[in-house]
Design an enzyme around this catalytic site. Structure first.
Site, short mmCIF file in Angstrom:
data_model
loop_
_atom_site.label_atom_id
_atom_site.label_comp_id
_atom_site.label_asym_id
_atom_site.label_seq_id
_atom_site.Cartn_x
_atom_site.Cartn_y
_atom_site.Cartn_z
CB ALA A 192 -1.01 0.09 1.44
CG ASP A 193 3.39 2.55 3.31
OD1 ASP A 193 2.47 3.05 3.56
OD2 ASP A 193 3.91 1.41 4.32
CD GLN A 194 8.07 -0.22 -1.72
OE1 GLN A 194 8.71 -0.38 -0.96
NE2 GLN A 194 8.14 -0.82 -2.93
#
Length: 394
Positions: free
Chosen positions: A169-171
């Site tokens: 999700a972050d990346q």
């Protein structure tokens, strides 16, 4: 070539921490942008020391997202700190920030103020769940966004859920943010008008679902973790030596026939259970068991040679230590060599004239560039000394 020059001359103020914002800024730094990381007092970006109790230690995980940047500590809770921040943003092309919705506005350094100072500014606001709606203020990390977006459900058995490894999700959010920023820069270049962009982790994960989501929206079928494997005809096996490998024949009949020849089972080619792509999808589990029995008869290296000989799309399933030692990975130069104590990271996956982009510098020490950054916007050494005395800067 060790660094891209595609964004040379672009100045980015990154008031962001942990992964999403720093990953977006890091990608742009790889492309040659001057990324100034504005960090809070009290240790800076909390990801610097993530997972360690040693103060001042720069973890390799921090370096993975922050190489090639410059650092300054500014206390935005002080009036002088906010003034310095505004002056920095007035000289910049882009601002990246990932505070909770409303925080920067409350401090008096949000979009409306900054665009008044700099009408051509591209302002990228990264949120967890969006800046409006009933859940907009919920604290959000990678796992929360994966869970709420449905992304997690595509990788696990919902009856026995386990957290995933990579920060998907972050990346994914960082990638979408960098993409949006590049579009904003082009718009600003053409028109002289700034833009406020918002990229949320929730929306990014939902967008990242792609065809899985489209299938549900079109015909109501809720994809499970095995949906893509069945549709794309991806199989995984364990060879006789205990090493895993994968085969993907997709929908192409030539690969199905080649696989049957490679495993010395030509009778399967015209077997009505498997003779067409749709029949193989319908009988996926039955075919998987038959193939698994065949692949258990020889070691993985034998199968690698055999499948390559018959031009079947296949690969060993590698652990990370095997990945970095793989001859193809080495030939491409994707992993940047270790530089002293700073460690190694994957280069940005963009090659120019046969070379992958890599940042020239290590991740910055906390506020190591403060004096130079402030002098570039006209702050005198005497003023810098006073700001440091008041703990406005480090």
């Amino acid at each position: 070539m060790t660094i891209g020059n595609l964004l040379k001359g672009v100045k980015i103020i990154e008031n962001a921490n942990v992964i999403t914002g720093p990953f977006a800024g890091g990608l742009l730094a790889h492309l040659g942008a001057d990324v100034i990381k504005v960090e809070p007092p009290g240790g800076g970006d909390q990801y610097r020391e993530w997972g360690t109790e040693t103060r001042g230690t720069v973890r390799a995980s921090f370096g993975a997202y922050n190489r090639g940047k410059r650092s300054i500590v500014l206390d935005l809770k002080q009036l002088e700190g906010r003034d310095m921040f505004r002056r920095l943003c007035a000289s910049a092309d882009v601002v990246i920030e990932n505070s909770r919705p409303g925080v920067m506005d409350t401090l008096g350094v949000g979009w409306e103020v900054l665009r008044h100072d700099n009408p051509a500014l591209v302002y990228c606001f990264i949120t967890g769940l969006g800046s409006w709606g009933p859940e907009s203020q919920r604290p959000t990390y990678d796992g929360i966004a994966q869970a709420l977006s449905g992304l997690w459900s595509q990788f696990i058995d919902l009856a026995a859920p386990e957290p995933l490894g990579p920060h998907l999700a972050d990346q994914a959010t960082g990638l979408y943010a960098a993409f949006a920023i590049l579009a904003g820069l082009e718009h600003s270049r053409r028109t002289g008008e700034g833009t406020k962009l918002e990229v949320s982790m929730l929306a990014s994960c939902i967008a990242f679902l792609g065809s899985n989501l489209a299938l549900f929206l079109s015909d109501g079928e809720v994809p499970t973790k095995n949906w893509r494997a069945r549709r794309s005809q991806v199989y995984s096996f364990v060879a006789s030596d205990g090493h895993p490998l994968t085969v993907q024949i997709s929908g192409l009949q030539k690969f199905w026939e080649a696989l049957c020849r490679a495993i010395e089972s030509p009778e399967l080619v015209n077997d009505p259970r498997f003779s067409t792509n749709m029949s193989r999808i319908a009988n996926y589990e039955e075919l998987r068991k038959i193939l698994a029995a065949r692949f258990s008869c020889h070691p993985r290296v034998w199968w690698e040679r055999r499948l390559r000989e018959y031009d079947v799309p296949a690969a060993p399933i590698l652990s990370l230590d095997e990945v970095v030692a793989h001859p193809q990975v080495k030939a491409l130069g994707i992993i940047e060599p270790a530089d002293g104590d700073s460690g190694s990271w994957a280069r940005a996956p963009i090659a120019i004239e046969g070379h992958y982009l890599g940042a020239e510098t290590c991740p910055p020490l906390l506020s190591e560039d403060a004096d130079l950054i402030l002098s570039e916007i006209g702050i005198s050494l005497e003023e810098i000394a006073q700001l440091r005395k008041k703990s406005v800067i480090l």
